[in-house]
Scaffold this motif. Sequence first.
Motif: not given
Length: 152
Positions: A33, A38, A41-42, A45-47, A50
């Motif tokens: 990522a 990324a 924060w990304q 939030r995205h890894i 989830p």
Amino acid sequence: MWAVIVPVCVSAFNVVVVRAYFVGLPGAIIDSARIDGASEWQLFRHIGLPLSKAVIAVIGLFYGVGYWNSFFNALLYLNDTSKWPLQLVLRTYVVNGAELGSQDLGLSGEAVPPQTQIQMAILMISIIPILVVYPFIQRHFAKGVLTGAVKG
């Protein structure tokens, strides 16, 4: 009111459990990522989020069960009975044996049920929310509790 809320906002045990989970995330996913550009924060939030549904469910269950039945801080810090949490109100009726009159129960001129039946109904009010929520979180419970416990 803040004297009851602020002290229970963060538990050291829960912080350790969540940190152990995030440290155990695979480094290859995070590195890939970062290569894609990324930000931190990304990544979170995205890894991170989830992949951390199990540990979040367990921490939520720990907080819910741990503080659902707590009444002592409210007993110490809250003088206004209108701000008492549910468990302190229930304790007043069950442990202290406060009598409920026909006006309290919405009965006009009718006989009041026996005090023991009222106490058992009050206890059911305090048990049912946890019994309703637990089956939905139970499948994540074992995985989330064991997170960070065994390194292999």
